[in-house]
Design an enzyme around this catalytic site. Sequence first.
Site, PDB file in Angstrom:
ATOM      1  N   ASP A  98       0.757  -1.108  -0.068  1.00  0.00           N
ATOM      2  CA  ASP A  98       0.014  -0.191  -0.004  1.00  0.00           C
ATOM      3  C   ASP A  98       0.788   1.277  -0.089  1.00  0.00           C
ATOM      4  OD1 ASP A  98       1.210   0.009   2.550  1.00  0.00           O
ATOM      5  OD2 ASP A  98      -0.661  -0.739   3.465  1.00  0.00           O
ATOM      6  N   GLU A 120      -0.569  -8.962  -1.171  1.00  0.00           N
ATOM      7  CA  GLU A 120      -1.200  -8.360   0.071  1.00  0.00           C
ATOM      8  C   GLU A 120      -2.357  -7.640  -0.333  1.00  0.00           C
ATOM      9  OE1 GLU A 120       0.434  -5.391   3.033  1.00  0.00           O
ATOM     10  OE2 GLU A 120       1.452  -7.207   3.792  1.00  0.00           O
ATOM     11  N   GLU A 134      -2.177   4.904   3.015  1.00  0.00           N
ATOM     12  CA  GLU A 134      -2.038   3.849   2.427  1.00  0.00           C
ATOM     13  C   GLU A 134      -3.433   3.155   2.302  1.00  0.00           C
ATOM     14  OE1 GLU A 134      -0.309   4.973   5.087  1.00  0.00           O
ATOM     15  OE2 GLU A 134       1.723   4.395   4.765  1.00  0.00           O
ATOM     16  N   HIS A 211       6.815   4.790  12.990  1.00  0.00           N
ATOM     17  CA  HIS A 211       7.108   5.602  11.792  1.00  0.00           C
ATOM     18  C   HIS A 211       5.877   6.141  11.024  1.00  0.00           C
ATOM     19  CE1 HIS A 211       5.739   2.755   8.777  1.00  0.00           C
ATOM     20  NE2 HIS A 211       6.087   1.939   9.440  1.00  0.00           N
ATOM     21  N   HIS A 243      13.505   4.460  12.701  1.00  0.00           N
ATOM     22  CA  HIS A 243      13.253   4.615  11.428  1.00  0.00           C
ATOM     23  C   HIS A 243      14.254   5.982  10.898  1.00  0.00           C
ATOM     24  CE1 HIS A 243      11.070   5.669   7.489  1.00  0.00           C
ATOM     25  NE2 HIS A 243      10.686   4.587   7.972  1.00  0.00           N
TER      26      HIS A 243
HETATM   27  C1  UD1 Z   1       6.810   4.446   3.696  1.00  0.00           C
HETATM   28  C2  UD1 Z   1       5.568   4.240   3.393  1.00  0.00           C
HETATM   29  C3  UD1 Z   1       4.646   3.495   4.197  1.00  0.00           C
HETATM   30  C4  UD1 Z   1       5.569   2.201   4.725  1.00  0.00           C
HETATM   31  C5  UD1 Z   1       6.973   2.868   5.185  1.00  0.00           C
HETATM   32  C6  UD1 Z   1       7.875   1.725   5.699  1.00  0.00           C
HETATM   33  C7  UD1 Z   1       4.404   5.866   1.709  1.00  0.00           C
HETATM   34  C8  UD1 Z   1       3.430   7.027   1.691  1.00  0.00           C
HETATM   35  N1  UD1 Z   1       4.759   5.595   2.860  1.00  0.00           N
HETATM   36  O1  UD1 Z   1       6.701   5.610   4.764  1.00  0.00           O
HETATM   37  O2  UD1 Z   1       3.455   3.113   4.093  1.00  0.00           O
HETATM   38  O3  UD1 Z   1       4.864   1.975   5.983  1.00  0.00           O
HETATM   39  O4  UD1 Z   1       7.464   3.389   4.093  1.00  0.00           O
HETATM   40  O5  UD1 Z   1       8.835   2.026   6.375  1.00  0.00           O
HETATM   41  O6  UD1 Z   1       4.545   5.188   0.793  1.00  0.00           O
HETATM   42  N2  UD1 Z   1      14.523   7.613   4.843  1.00  0.00           N
HETATM   43  C9  UD1 Z   1      16.027   7.625   4.904  1.00  0.00           C
HETATM   44  N3  UD1 Z   1      16.503   6.458   4.412  1.00  0.00           N
HETATM   45  C10 UD1 Z   1      15.720   5.365   4.096  1.00  0.00           C
HETATM   46  C11 UD1 Z   1      14.397   5.533   4.026  1.00  0.00           C
HETATM   47  C12 UD1 Z   1      13.804   6.455   4.497  1.00  0.00           C
HETATM   48  O7  UD1 Z   1      16.722   8.692   5.167  1.00  0.00           O
HETATM   49  O8  UD1 Z   1      16.514   4.281   3.860  1.00  0.00           O
HETATM   50  C13 UD1 Z   1      14.249   9.198   5.310  1.00  0.00           C
HETATM   51  C14 UD1 Z   1      14.243  10.044   4.161  1.00  0.00           C
HETATM   52  O9  UD1 Z   1      14.282  11.139   4.732  1.00  0.00           O
HETATM   53  C15 UD1 Z   1      12.728  10.015   3.723  1.00  0.00           C
HETATM   54  C16 UD1 Z   1      11.870   9.702   4.744  1.00  0.00           C
HETATM   55  O10 UD1 Z   1      12.759   8.901   5.508  1.00  0.00           O
HETATM   56  O11 UD1 Z   1      12.214  11.038   2.922  1.00  0.00           O
HETATM   57  C17 UD1 Z   1      10.582   9.261   4.715  1.00  0.00           C
HETATM   58  O12 UD1 Z   1      10.443   8.124   3.785  1.00  0.00           O
HETATM   59  P1  UD1 Z   1       8.992   7.827   3.003  1.00  0.00           P
HETATM   60  O13 UD1 Z   1       9.374   6.900   2.010  1.00  0.00           O
HETATM   61  O14 UD1 Z   1       8.670   8.925   2.421  1.00  0.00           O
HETATM   62  O15 UD1 Z   1       8.183   7.478   4.072  1.00  0.00           O
HETATM   63  P2  UD1 Z   1       8.102   6.539   5.222  1.00  0.00           P
HETATM   64  O16 UD1 Z   1       7.466   7.277   6.525  1.00  0.00           O
HETATM   65  O17 UD1 Z   1       9.211   5.971   5.261  1.00  0.00           O
HETATM   66  N1  UDP Z   2      12.445  -4.328  10.262  1.00  0.00           N
HETATM   67  C1  UDP Z   2      13.756  -4.331   9.924  1.00  0.00           C
HETATM   68  N2  UDP Z   2      14.529  -3.666  10.627  1.00  0.00           N
HETATM   69  C2  UDP Z   2      14.252  -2.727  11.559  1.00  0.00           C
HETATM   70  C3  UDP Z   2      12.880  -2.524  11.811  1.00  0.00           C
HETATM   71  C4  UDP Z   2      11.981  -3.378  11.118  1.00  0.00           C
HETATM   72  O1  UDP Z   2      14.176  -5.137   9.219  1.00  0.00           O
HETATM   73  O2  UDP Z   2      15.112  -1.816  12.159  1.00  0.00           O
HETATM   74  C5  UDP Z   2      11.526  -5.084   9.368  1.00  0.00           C
HETATM   75  C6  UDP Z   2      10.344  -5.829  10.153  1.00  0.00           C
HETATM   76  O3  UDP Z   2      10.718  -7.117  10.579  1.00  0.00           O
HETATM   77  C7  UDP Z   2       9.113  -5.996   9.231  1.00  0.00           C
HETATM   78  C8  UDP Z   2       9.226  -4.543   8.453  1.00  0.00           C
HETATM   79  O4  UDP Z   2      10.757  -4.164   8.684  1.00  0.00           O
HETATM   80  O5  UDP Z   2       9.507  -6.910   8.385  1.00  0.00           O
HETATM   81  C9  UDP Z   2       8.170  -3.372   8.714  1.00  0.00           C
HETATM   82  O6  UDP Z   2       8.854  -2.236   8.000  1.00  0.00           O
HETATM   83  P1  UDP Z   2       8.112  -0.913   8.630  1.00  0.00           P
HETATM   84  O7  UDP Z   2       7.581  -1.057  10.073  1.00  0.00           O
HETATM   85  O8  UDP Z   2       9.202   0.018   8.118  1.00  0.00           O
HETATM   86  O9  UDP Z   2       6.869  -0.757   7.542  1.00  0.00           O
HETATM   87  P2  UDP Z   2       5.299  -1.317   7.614  1.00  0.00           P
HETATM   88  O10 UDP Z   2       5.345  -2.610   7.689  1.00  0.00           O
HETATM   89  O11 UDP Z   2       4.635  -0.663   8.668  1.00  0.00           O
HETATM   90  O12 UDP Z   2       4.802  -0.795   6.267  1.00  0.00           O
END
Ligand code: UD1
Ligand code: UDP
Length: 400
Positions: A98, A120, A134, A211, A243
Amino acid sequence: MARPKIMTVYGTRPEAIKVAPVIKALERDERFTSVAVSTGQHKEMLDQVNAMFEITPAHDLALMKNGQSLNQLVSRALEGLDKIIVAERPDVIISQGDTSTAMAAAVAGFNRGVKVVHLEAGLRTGNIYSPFPEEANRKIIGQVAELHLAPTSESKENLRTENFRSRNIAVVGNTVIDALLKASSWETCFDDPRLNALTSTDQRVVLVTTHRRENLDAMAEIGAAVQELAVQYPDVVFVLPLHLNPRVREAVLPHVDALANVMITDPLAYDQFTRLMARSSIVLTDSGGVQEEAPSLGKPVLCMRENTERPEAVLAGTVKLVGTDRVRIVAETSILLDSAGAYEAMSKAVNPYGDGKAAKRSVAAIAQLLGVGERLPDFAPEVEVAEPGMDEPRLSDQLV
Ligand code: UD1
Ligand code: UDP
């Protein structure tokens, strides 16, 4: 006849974890050509998973940018994916879950006449604003998908309620359990010596992850709740693999970074995170994936959200919704820390989300969609998970 080409698109950590078993199964299957495509919505957190599962995407759009809006992200994803679709001409696009990446992949595929498969599928809270964005993303993906790979019969029922045809829905289980079982077979040790030290103590561990976008305003409350708990329970260790979203760090860190029994870490590699989950007593989280994994490990989850699209483990009694109010989080965690009975009641291992064969069922359903194979019977969880015998250890024991 050319082998059908299946393009699996992913961009964030949880998608990578959940598509990994499917990509591996497709790569092994001689009926298909598999192309893995990353939007790079995440960077470091995605690299960790690619490395762990030994997946090198054929294309990487490297879209991550600090502070970009959802519309910027989605439009860049659509534009980048469109070029790849034109070049690769896939027969099927798999979109997982999602996220913005998943929604863009489905719409980009649909607009180019590619069959879209939603992995999913059918998760719903019933509230379009929660989780945001989502819930809307998964509904949009559903509208353009030809095949819905639902993890559970409940998610199939959600789709049936929205008038999707039964024959276009396969109940396959959640591939996250395939990934979790894989991780349990890896030799793992923690990079962080503080976590390694925990493996030789019997101190209780509370694992915390947060997060969610709609929780960002409440995240300081979550930080304050952990702070209060850490002061109240100095013998318990609270571990927060944070995160990388800077807004998560800004909200949480000021509350907890000076406390001796709080360990802050960077995101952990999947094998280390699952091992830490298995070592923990309680999990506080707003994560979707963690809500699915922890029940399999017999770990009580206090879910810091008002609702969930994953009701199965709530019904099984191992996940409880506690919202994001500091007082409630502290009260509910204290109950589990203080009452052996309350803890026991929530800590039985249940597997409502999968049996480790979700990727196999998914590939079989895709084969049927393309006319090159037959579906497998739907996934049906065992109602009661028996305590395993000597030769069949609990998954959490394998991971610790
Ligand atoms: C995204 C997804 C959310 C999912 C989550 C899993 C959307 C709208 N949101 O949210 O559904 O649950 O991922 O974690 O698609 N960042 C880094 N390095 C990384 C990853 C993230 O620096 O490897 C930072 C960056 O500043 C980035 C911010 O995190 O801009 C937010 O990332 P983003 O993918 O926009 O949203 P999430 O909150 O991670
Ligand atoms: N996870 C990981 N390292 C971490 C935290 C979470 O590998 O430090 C894994 C966790 O086991 C799960 C997935 O990341 O499989 C969940 O990701 P996240 O919580 O970012 O996203 P969501 O599932 O809420 O979309």
